[in-house]
Design an enzyme around this catalytic site. Structure first.
Site, PDB file in Angstrom:
ATOM      1  N   CYS A 151      37.071  36.677  40.424  1.00 45.26           N
ATOM      2  CA  CYS A 151      37.357  35.256  40.541  1.00 45.26           C
ATOM      3  C   CYS A 151      38.753  34.907  40.060  1.00 45.26           C
ATOM      4  CB  CYS A 151      36.341  34.458  39.742  1.00 45.26           C
ATOM      5  SG  CYS A 151      34.696  34.694  40.372  1.00 45.26           S
ATOM      6  N   GLN A 192      52.940  51.975  31.184  1.00 43.55           N
ATOM      7  CA  GLN A 192      52.108  51.564  30.040  1.00 43.55           C
ATOM      8  C   GLN A 192      52.225  52.536  28.877  1.00 43.55           C
ATOM      9  OE1 GLN A 192      50.489  48.789  29.609  1.00 43.55           O
ATOM     10  NE2 GLN A 192      50.658  47.967  31.681  1.00 43.55           N
TER      11      GLN A 192
END
Lengths: 389, 151
Positions: free
Chosen positions: A325, A179
């Site tokens: 989720c 990154q």
């Protein structure tokens, strides 16, 4: 419909100039760099040119840069190569709780095979405390790995300090700079690291290409065995066009570094301030000071991230979330957990990362859309936004 | 390309029965914010028939779609018939959910039963479909989800 991609930490588009350099190496300049006739030698020259371009971006010598099939392979090689080479000395490894899965799952694999792994906690801003790192070192410690920039919250780790401590104790030090590359200044000599992983597709180069920096004089075991490519350290016919593309992307990243960082940080700061100002019950997660210029991680209280992601996708906006989720494992982000964000807030967290093509108009559209989406989901939410949780 | 099928997407993007009722006859809340989903279902009952239902859900797209579908399925039904609706029926009506999202339909199923139990409790009624139902059950945040094979 307007399309706004705000997930540049996931991947980036290949720049036109990069693609242009790559294309001839698929067709007319298709030679095998190991072949001894002209088109082979030309291919070899192209690989070496790319190696210099990548080395230059991190102030390494070209002979310290080895191409791999991406960041994950570079990470795996660093871990297996170093832990195998120094196994006579000990079996203790130190890393952090917030590493990328390419590191964490590799360590879990070794932990099942007799290695002892210490996962360091991080401070609230996501940074490792060098004192805590030093205290974790034992006479059995052979390898330590701390990422240079975190992929979820963009925190820049104090690698120079950590690498210095590792060196004093004779511990091999690796940093995952996937990154960081092109987004924060990297000088391997100044950082003092032994090993550093890189990836091409995070810096507007092609996917499937990466590199491992191995400090001159350090010997680690090979990971991919076979032919004598990559100075006998990494087998397999070179992915020539991708290597050429990675080299060009690295060259552009170096040339445009200051402008790139300024562009990203201005847009990111504007986006964060607009979101926090216009949308109530929002929190900016992670360090403000030590941060990737394009990264924002924000919690939208009382709603869930995957629902936001889908509604934003309907508006042409691509972002990612730390919500459980959205993951196949149904586990919330290990990084946000590690910096002490309550799990309810992790479910409502979004990662928005800006890139070179992002414009102020894009940000205005995203903030407008977020305002609408957040308000809509809060109306559906069973949590009373006036009373709180 | 979308994460869910057209029926699920429609119930998520245009959910039916969102909100709260004035003076509901029964109310059930199930799930926990720690698990990332929490559902509230309210019902109106006349002569053992569910005449109206409303939901509010904190959760992902499939949790909201499951709430919308489940409330649509119970409105107009006799209570005993509503109690026969299983989470599998909700999944089928939605045209399928990804296996990892099946618990969202369980949430709707339990929240409805809790709402009916609340109504029965307040009005001194008993229903066959509530036998063995534990109205005080709570979702276990540490429960290992059993993820069925891809359908």
């Amino acid at each position: 419909m307007r399309k706004v991609y705000l997930d540049y930490s996931a991947t980036t588009p290949v720049k036109e100039e990069v693609l242009k350099e790559m294309l001839p190496f698929y067709t007319e300049n298709f030679g095998n760099p190991s072949s001894l006739y002209s088109i082979g030698l030309e291919a070899k020259e192209a690989v070496e040119n790319a190696r210099s371009q990548v080395a230059s971006l991190i102030n390494a010598s070209p002979r310290e840069v080895y191409f791999t099939a991406g960041g994950s392979e570079a990470d795996n090689w660093a871990v297996f190569g170093a832990c195998d080479a120094f196994k006579e000395k000990g079996n203790h490894i130190i890393t952090t709780e917030i590493e990328h899965h390419a590191m964490l799952h590799t360590f879990e694999f070794l932990a099942k095979r007799g290695y002892d792994v210490t996962y360091l906690p991080v401070e609230e801003d996501g940074r490792v405390n060098p004192k805590v790192f030093e205290d974790a070192i034992t006479d059995k410690t052979i390898f330590a790995s701390v990422m240079l920039v975190n992929n979820e919250i963009g925190t820049i780790e104090p690698i120079k300090e950590l690498a210095k401590i590792a060196k004093e104790h004779g511990v091999i030090f690796h940093t995952d700079a996937v990154q960081a590359l092109g987004n924060v200044p990297i000088d391997v000599k100044d950082l003092g690291v032994d090993l550093l992983s890189m990836s091409s597709h995070k810096i507007y180069g092609p996917k499937g290409e990466g590199a491992l920096y191995i400090r001159k004089g350090l010997k680690i075991s090979n990971f991919v065995h076979g032919g004598a490519q990559e100075m006998g350290k990494r087998a397999g016919t070179e992915n020539l066009p991708a290597i050429v593309g990675f080299g060009k992307a690295a060259e552009l990243a170096k040339e445009n570094f200051d402008e790139h960082v300024k562009h990203l940080s201005e847009l990111r700061d504007y986006m964060v301030s607009e979101i926090l100002r216009r949308i109530p019950d929002t929190y900016y997660n992670g360090s403000k000071e030590f941060r990737h210029p394009g990264n924002a991680n924000i919690t939208f209280e009382y709603i869930e991230g995957e629902a936001m992601l889908i509604l934003l996708d309907q508006k042409g906006i691509s972002i990612s979330t730390g919500s459980a989720c959205s993951s196949k494992s149904l586990k919330p982000s290990h990084v946000l957990s590690a910096i002490g964000i309550p799990v309810t807030r992790i479910h409502g967290s979004l990662r928005l990362t800006v890139g070179d093509p992002t414009t102020k108009e894009d940000i205005d559209y995203v903030v407008d859309s977020l305002e609408e989406v957040v308000s809509r989901l809060r109306q559906i939410s069973s949590v009373d936004t006036k009373k709180g949780w | 390309m979308a994460l869910y099928n057209d029926i699920v997407m429609d119930h998520f993007l245009n959910p039916k029965n969102v909100g709260e009722l004035e003076n509901p006859d029964g109310q059930g809340v199930y799930g926990s914010p720690v698990c990332g989903d929490m559902m509230q279902i309210q019902i109106k009952v006349e002569d053992d028939v569910i005449t109206d239902a409303r939901f509010k859900t904190f959760g992902c797209g499939s949790a909201i779609a499951s709430s919308s579908m489940a409330t649509s399925m119970i409105i107009g039904k006799e209570i005993e018939d509503a109690l026969k609706i299983t989470n599998k029926d909700v999944i089928d009506a939605l045209g399928g959910l990804p296996p990892v999202k099946h618990h969202c339909s369980v949430l709707a199923d339990v929240a409805i039963k809790k709402a009916i139990w609340d109504y029965a409790d307040k009005h001194g009624k008993t229903y066959k479909g509530l036998e063995g139902f534990d109205p005080f059950q709570e979702e276990d945040p540490d429960a290992e989800e059993e993820i069925p094979d891809e359908e």
